[in-house]
Enzyme design. Structure first.
Site, PDB file in Angstrom:
ATOM      1  N   GLU A   1       0.853  -1.193   0.000  1.00  0.00           N
ATOM      2  CA  GLU A   1       0.000   0.000   0.000  1.00  0.00           C
ATOM      3  C   GLU A   1       0.885   1.238   0.000  1.00  0.00           C
ATOM      4  O   GLU A   1       2.090   1.148   0.281  1.00  0.00           O
ATOM      5  CB  GLU A   1      -0.911   0.001   1.232  1.00  0.00           C
ATOM      6  CG  GLU A   1      -2.032  -1.018   1.109  1.00  0.00           C
ATOM      7  CD  GLU A   1      -3.033  -0.952   2.246  1.00  0.00           C
ATOM      8  OE1 GLU A   1      -2.730  -0.327   3.272  1.00  0.00           O
ATOM      9  OE2 GLU A   1      -4.112  -1.536   2.094  1.00  0.00           O
TER      10      GLU A   1
ATOM     11  N   HIS B   1     -11.493  10.278   7.460  1.00  0.00           N
ATOM     12  CA  HIS B   1     -11.289   8.834   7.552  1.00  0.00           C
ATOM     13  C   HIS B   1     -10.801   8.361   8.916  1.00  0.00           C
ATOM     14  O   HIS B   1     -11.352   7.434   9.480  1.00  0.00           O
ATOM     15  CB  HIS B   1     -10.271   8.443   6.477  1.00  0.00           C
ATOM     16  CG  HIS B   1     -10.068   6.981   6.323  1.00  0.00           C
ATOM     17  ND1 HIS B   1     -11.107   6.110   6.097  1.00  0.00           N
ATOM     18  CD2 HIS B   1      -8.940   6.219   6.371  1.00  0.00           C
ATOM     19  CE1 HIS B   1     -10.627   4.876   5.999  1.00  0.00           C
ATOM     20  NE2 HIS B   1      -9.332   4.916   6.177  1.00  0.00           N
TER      21      HIS B   1
ATOM     22  N   ARG C   1      -1.149   9.704   2.281  1.00  0.00           N
ATOM     23  CA  ARG C   1      -2.548  10.095   2.085  1.00  0.00           C
ATOM     24  C   ARG C   1      -2.763  11.602   2.091  1.00  0.00           C
ATOM     25  O   ARG C   1      -3.574  12.110   1.323  1.00  0.00           O
ATOM     26  CB  ARG C   1      -3.401   9.501   3.209  1.00  0.00           C
ATOM     27  CG  ARG C   1      -3.591   8.047   3.028  1.00  0.00           C
ATOM     28  CD  ARG C   1      -4.475   7.461   4.079  1.00  0.00           C
ATOM     29  NE  ARG C   1      -4.681   6.066   3.725  1.00  0.00           N
ATOM     30  CZ  ARG C   1      -5.232   5.170   4.498  1.00  0.00           C
ATOM     31  NH1 ARG C   1      -5.669   5.500   5.694  1.00  0.00           N
ATOM     32  NH2 ARG C   1      -5.383   3.933   4.084  1.00  0.00           N
TER      33      ARG C   1
ATOM     34  N   ARG D   1      -1.110   8.862   9.689  1.00  0.00           N
ATOM     35  CA  ARG D   1      -1.067   7.405   9.848  1.00  0.00           C
ATOM     36  C   ARG D   1      -0.661   6.725   8.544  1.00  0.00           C
ATOM     37  O   ARG D   1      -1.157   7.061   7.471  1.00  0.00           O
ATOM     38  CB  ARG D   1      -2.453   6.902  10.246  1.00  0.00           C
ATOM     39  CG  ARG D   1      -2.573   5.400  10.293  1.00  0.00           C
ATOM     40  CD  ARG D   1      -3.953   4.977  10.716  1.00  0.00           C
ATOM     41  NE  ARG D   1      -4.934   5.232   9.697  1.00  0.00           N
ATOM     42  CZ  ARG D   1      -5.543   4.285   8.987  1.00  0.00           C
ATOM     43  NH1 ARG D   1      -5.249   3.014   9.186  1.00  0.00           N
ATOM     44  NH2 ARG D   1      -6.448   4.605   8.099  1.00  0.00           N
TER      45      ARG D   1
ATOM     46  N   HIS E   1      -9.130  10.393   3.715  1.00  0.00           N
ATOM     47  CA  HIS E   1      -8.757   9.372   2.725  1.00  0.00           C
ATOM     48  C   HIS E   1      -8.927   9.980   1.341  1.00  0.00           C
ATOM     49  O   HIS E   1      -9.954  10.597   1.045  1.00  0.00           O
ATOM     50  CB  HIS E   1      -9.627   8.121   2.871  1.00  0.00           C
ATOM     51  CG  HIS E   1      -9.031   6.941   2.181  1.00  0.00           C
ATOM     52  ND1 HIS E   1      -9.025   6.816   0.813  1.00  0.00           N
ATOM     53  CD2 HIS E   1      -8.386   5.862   2.661  1.00  0.00           C
ATOM     54  CE1 HIS E   1      -8.402   5.691   0.489  1.00  0.00           C
ATOM     55  NE2 HIS E   1      -8.008   5.096   1.595  1.00  0.00           N
TER      56      HIS E   1
HETATM   57  C1  LIG Z   1     -13.883   2.448   5.475  1.00  0.00           C
HETATM   58  C2  LIG Z   1     -12.709   2.204   6.376  1.00  0.00           C
HETATM   59  C3  LIG Z   1     -11.650   1.427   5.932  1.00  0.00           C
HETATM   60  C4  LIG Z   1     -10.549   1.192   6.756  1.00  0.00           C
HETATM   61  N1  LIG Z   1      -9.546   0.377   6.319  1.00  0.00           N
HETATM   62  C5  LIG Z   1      -8.524   0.077   7.164  1.00  0.00           C
HETATM   63  C6  LIG Z   1      -7.518  -0.858   6.797  1.00  0.00           C
HETATM   64  O1  LIG Z   1      -7.569  -1.448   5.728  1.00  0.00           O
HETATM   65  N2  LIG Z   1      -6.507  -1.096   7.676  1.00  0.00           N
HETATM   66  C7  LIG Z   1      -6.407  -0.470   8.880  1.00  0.00           C
HETATM   67  O2  LIG Z   1      -5.467  -0.716   9.644  1.00  0.00           O
HETATM   68  N3  LIG Z   1      -7.372   0.413   9.262  1.00  0.00           N
HETATM   69  C8  LIG Z   1      -8.421   0.683   8.446  1.00  0.00           C
HETATM   70  N4  LIG Z   1      -9.386   1.572   8.852  1.00  0.00           N
HETATM   71  C9  LIG Z   1      -9.317   2.117  10.214  1.00  0.00           C
HETATM   72  C10 LIG Z   1      -9.728   1.018  11.210  1.00  0.00           C
HETATM   73  O3  LIG Z   1     -10.801   0.282  10.657  1.00  0.00           O
HETATM   74  C11 LIG Z   1     -10.165   1.602  12.535  1.00  0.00           C
HETATM   75  O4  LIG Z   1      -9.205   2.500  13.014  1.00  0.00           O
HETATM   76  C12 LIG Z   1     -10.335   0.487  13.558  1.00  0.00           C
HETATM   77  O5  LIG Z   1     -11.225  -0.482  13.070  1.00  0.00           O
HETATM   78  C13 LIG Z   1     -10.851   1.062  14.858  1.00  0.00           C
HETATM   79  O6  LIG Z   1     -11.201  -0.002  15.687  1.00  0.00           O
HETATM   80  P1  LIG Z   1     -11.771   0.331  17.122  1.00  0.00           P
HETATM   81  O7  LIG Z   1     -12.034  -0.970  17.786  1.00  0.00           O
HETATM   82  O8  LIG Z   1     -10.887   1.294  17.809  1.00  0.00           O
HETATM   83  O9  LIG Z   1     -13.133   1.152  16.838  1.00  0.00           O
HETATM   84  P2  LIG Z   1     -14.448   0.770  16.020  1.00  0.00           P
HETATM   85  O10 LIG Z   1     -14.269  -0.432  15.203  1.00  0.00           O
HETATM   86  O11 LIG Z   1     -14.900   2.002  15.350  1.00  0.00           O
HETATM   87  O12 LIG Z   1     -15.472   0.409  17.169  1.00  0.00           O
HETATM   88  C14 LIG Z   1     -15.929   1.385  18.085  1.00  0.00           C
HETATM   89  C15 LIG Z   1     -16.969   0.740  18.970  1.00  0.00           C
HETATM   90  O13 LIG Z   1     -17.311   1.594  20.057  1.00  0.00           O
HETATM   91  C16 LIG Z   1     -18.715   1.633  20.212  1.00  0.00           C
HETATM   92  N5  LIG Z   1     -19.058   2.880  20.910  1.00  0.00           N
HETATM   93  C17 LIG Z   1     -18.720   4.143  20.552  1.00  0.00           C
HETATM   94  N6  LIG Z   1     -19.179   5.006  21.487  1.00  0.00           N
HETATM   95  C18 LIG Z   1     -19.806   4.273  22.438  1.00  0.00           C
HETATM   96  C19 LIG Z   1     -20.486   4.591  23.647  1.00  0.00           C
HETATM   97  N7  LIG Z   1     -20.631   5.865  24.099  1.00  0.00           N
HETATM   98  N8  LIG Z   1     -21.028   3.584  24.373  1.00  0.00           N
HETATM   99  C20 LIG Z   1     -20.935   2.297  23.951  1.00  0.00           C
HETATM  100  N9  LIG Z   1     -20.305   1.939  22.814  1.00  0.00           N
HETATM  101  C21 LIG Z   1     -19.739   2.921  22.075  1.00  0.00           C
HETATM  102  C22 LIG Z   1     -19.236   1.522  18.795  1.00  0.00           C
HETATM  103  O14 LIG Z   1     -20.593   1.164  18.781  1.00  0.00           O
HETATM  104  C23 LIG Z   1     -18.290   0.443  18.256  1.00  0.00           C
HETATM  105  O15 LIG Z   1     -18.716  -0.836  18.684  1.00  0.00           O
HETATM  106  C24 LIG Z   1     -10.498   1.794   8.046  1.00  0.00           C
HETATM  107  C25 LIG Z   1     -11.548   2.590   8.480  1.00  0.00           C
HETATM  108  C26 LIG Z   1     -12.655   2.788   7.673  1.00  0.00           C
HETATM  109  C27 LIG Z   1     -13.778   3.637   8.175  1.00  0.00           C
END
Ligand SMILES: Cc1cc2nc3c(=O)[nH]c(=O)nc-3n(C[C@H](O)[C@H](O)[C@H](O)COP(=O)(O)OP(=O)(O)OC[C@H]3O[C@@H](n4cnc5c(N)ncnc54)[C@H](O)[C@@H]3O)c2cc1C
Length: 516
Positions: free
Chosen positions: A111, A334, A273, A369, A227
């Site tokens: 990438e 993003h 990016r 990032r 993004h």
């Molecule tokens: C379209 C897209 C493509 C991506 N592609 C990549 C990739 O290829 N590689 C990579 O490394 N990263 C990628 N990223 C970034 C990566 O997906 C995220 O940074 C990562 O998944 C974040 O994980 P997380 O567990 O921190 O949060 P999330 O997966 O966003 O989960 C957050 C959780 O918290 C919960 N929540 C939020 N607030 C509250 C609250 N007040 N009370 C209770 N629950 C709450 C939500 O409901 C959810 O369950 C991408 C992001 C997007 C949007």
């Protein structure tokens, strides 16, 4: 009051992975405000970075990450990220994530801004969905308790130690307190701050707002990654066209069909990016268009349909065969590099409170990032949270901070006239004035409006009002940090300070009621 050893807020990769490790050590409750799989994780396409190719090494991955971070990475944290990557991705394989293989070997793709192929993927471009579904199935098969539609609304602190969390049942409206030894925020970023975003509707900065209100330090909020290539089709919700498409040879053309990235940088389509996103904005301005094109028509159709089946199907379902026609794209918000400031063990400055995943600021991304490092950061530092809780009492925190770089949110005059506060107006304000290209003037205008909105916010009572309040607070943190940072660096670009300044090779950290 129900008591647990661990309460984890959020059920994306960070929350689920921590829960699966923590259940070996004590009772675990996951609170999540939608259904278990509502999160950003399931949208991740490209994959997860790990130095396992024959020409690769953790050192090379370290160097690429540091280069992307534009002088602001925490080198120790990056060393941990790249050294512990193989161990944590092995856990994902052990949990059953079906990473793509060829002849029994995991296949790796390249990438933008990675010097070699090092991205593991699953289902071609459906990596996040496979991770989320696999981990949530695993969670369901353990004694971990999961409360869906349950929004964490306040962190409970007694004598400066976190003792639990208050939560709203989004269906009944009732509020309940839960106590715990360790509270982990895994609530994701704040992509819903902006009009155009790739993020899920649940990503509203809740963990950052809750932590700030409880007295935690919030760092690097001015660094929001946009993004470069998000599908721009009329009437179709923003859909990410993965970085890996350019990694496999995709070319960016303006609306007149001319390739333009080499005009801006020698790295062309494989630049970081921020550079690609800004170049697209300039090119859209030059050509008076709201989009550019990503062209993969020169690639073998079979490569496209096997390597990017999800993107191929999504576009085809919306009337576009990407093996034959250009893909209309534009940048969108993003990823938030900033967040709740934690040390290398995920500890915040409040004993008993941890943060992991996108909501945390570990310092590995610096000002920008590197693609596919965030899923990796989520697992590496989540594992360290659990390891830490094995050896420290909840009342201890080994987080240290430098008071000289702490700021309070400043007061502003209340404006007599301004747009009405609602989600679309907030998102437009942030997109127009605090977006990809910023200036002191646009930031000051936004800061005044946001401070006035904040002073008028009613007491929240349901999920959407809590989310709006949290977004306004996060918007203030992003905007005030961007105003303070009088330079351009990484994802933060100001027309009035277009150069990087050595003076600003430091972090902006906000904390409530700082007394200097
Ligand atoms: C379209 C897209 C493509 C991506 N592609 C990549 C990739 O290829 N590689 C990579 O490394 N990263 C990628 N990223 C970034 C990566 O997906 C995220 O940074 C990562 O998944 C974040 O994980 P997380 O567990 O921190 O949060 P999330 O997966 O966003 O989960 C957050 C959780 O918290 C919960 N929540 C939020 N607030 C509250 C609250 N007040 N009370 C209770 N629950 C709450 C939500 O409901 C959810 O369950 C991408 C992001 C997007 C949007």
């Amino acid at each position: 009051m129900n008591h647990y050893d661990y309460i984890i807020v959020g059920s994306g990769i960070a929350g689920l992975y921590i829960a699966l490790l923590a259940i070996e050590r004590g009772s675990v409750l996951i609170l999540t405000k939608g259904s278990i799989d509502d999160c950003n994780t399931k949208y991740a396409q490209g994959g997860i970075a790990v130095a396992m190719g024959k020409d690769d090494s953790p050192e090379l991955h370290f160097n690429d990450t540091i280069a992307a971070g534009d002088g602001l990475c925490d080198t120790e944290a990056v060393r941990i990220l790249t050294d512990e990557a193989a161990d944590c991705t092995a856990d994902l394989i052990k949990f059953g994530v079906p990473f793509d293989t060829l002849d029994g070997e995991i296949t790796l793709t390249r990438e933008a801004a990675h010097s070699v192929p090092r991205i593991m993927h699953a289902g071609g471009d459906a990596t996040g969905e496979h991770i989320e579904v696999t981990l949530s199935h695993q969670v369901r098969s353990t004694p971990i308790k999961v409360l869906e539609n349950c929004l964490a609304s306040e962190i409970l602190v007694q004598k400066d130690i976190v003792v639990g969390v208050r939560a709203l049942d989004c269906h009944t409206g009732s509020v309940e307190d839960y106590s715990c030894k360790f509270l982990v925020l895994a609530t994701g970023g704040a992509g819903k701050l902006f009009k155009y975003t790739t993020n899920s509707d649940v990503v509203t900065g809740d963990g950052i707002a809750l932590a700030f209100e409880a007295g935690a330090e919030i760092s690097d909020m001015e660094f929001f990654q946009f993004h470069p290539t998000v599908l721009r089709l009329p009437g179709v919700a923003p859909f990410l066209i993965s970085e890996a498409v350019r990694g496999e040879g995709g070319i960016l053309r303006n609306v007149e069909g001319r390739r333009f990235m080499p005009d801006y940088t020698v790295e062309a389509e494989l630049a970081t990016r921020d550079i690609v996103a800004r170049s697209i904005v300039y090119e859209m301005k030059k050509t008076h268009s709201d989009r550019v094109f990503l062209d993969v028509t020169h690639l073998p159709p079979r490569l496209i349909t096997t390597r990017f089946p999800h993107i191929y199907r999504f576009c085809r379902d919306h009337g576009l065969d990407i093996t034959k026609g250009f893909i209309p794209v534009a940048p969108a918000a993003h990823y938030l590099m900033g967040g709740v400031r934690v040390n290398n063990w995920g500890e915040t400055n409040i004993p008993g409170l941890f943060a992991a995943g996108e909501t945390a600021c570990t310092g590995v991304h610096g000002a920008n990032r590197l693609a596919s490092n965030s899923l990796l950061e989520s697992v590496v530092f989540s594992k360290r949270v659990v390891r830490r809780t094995e050896v420290v009492a909840p009342s201890e925190s080994h987080h240290t901070s430098d008071v000289s770089c702490l700021y309070s949110l400043p007061e502003h005059e209340v404006l007599p006239k301004m747009p009405m506060l609602n989600l679309p107006n907030l998102q437009s304000l942030m997109w127009d004035r605090v977006g990809i290209i910023r200036s002191g003037k646009s930031l000051k205008e936004a800061a005044d409006i946001l401070a006035t909105w904040e002073s008028l916010l009613p007491q929240p009572s349901d999920r959407s009002s809590y989310e709006l309040n949290n977004l306004v607070l996060c918007a203030r943190l992003v905007t005030e940090a961007a105003l303070l940072r009088e330079e351009s660096r990484g994802a933060h670009f100001r027309t009035d300070f277009p150069r990087t300044s050595p003076e600003w090779q430091r972090h902006i950290v906000f904390k409530k009621n700082v007394i200097k």
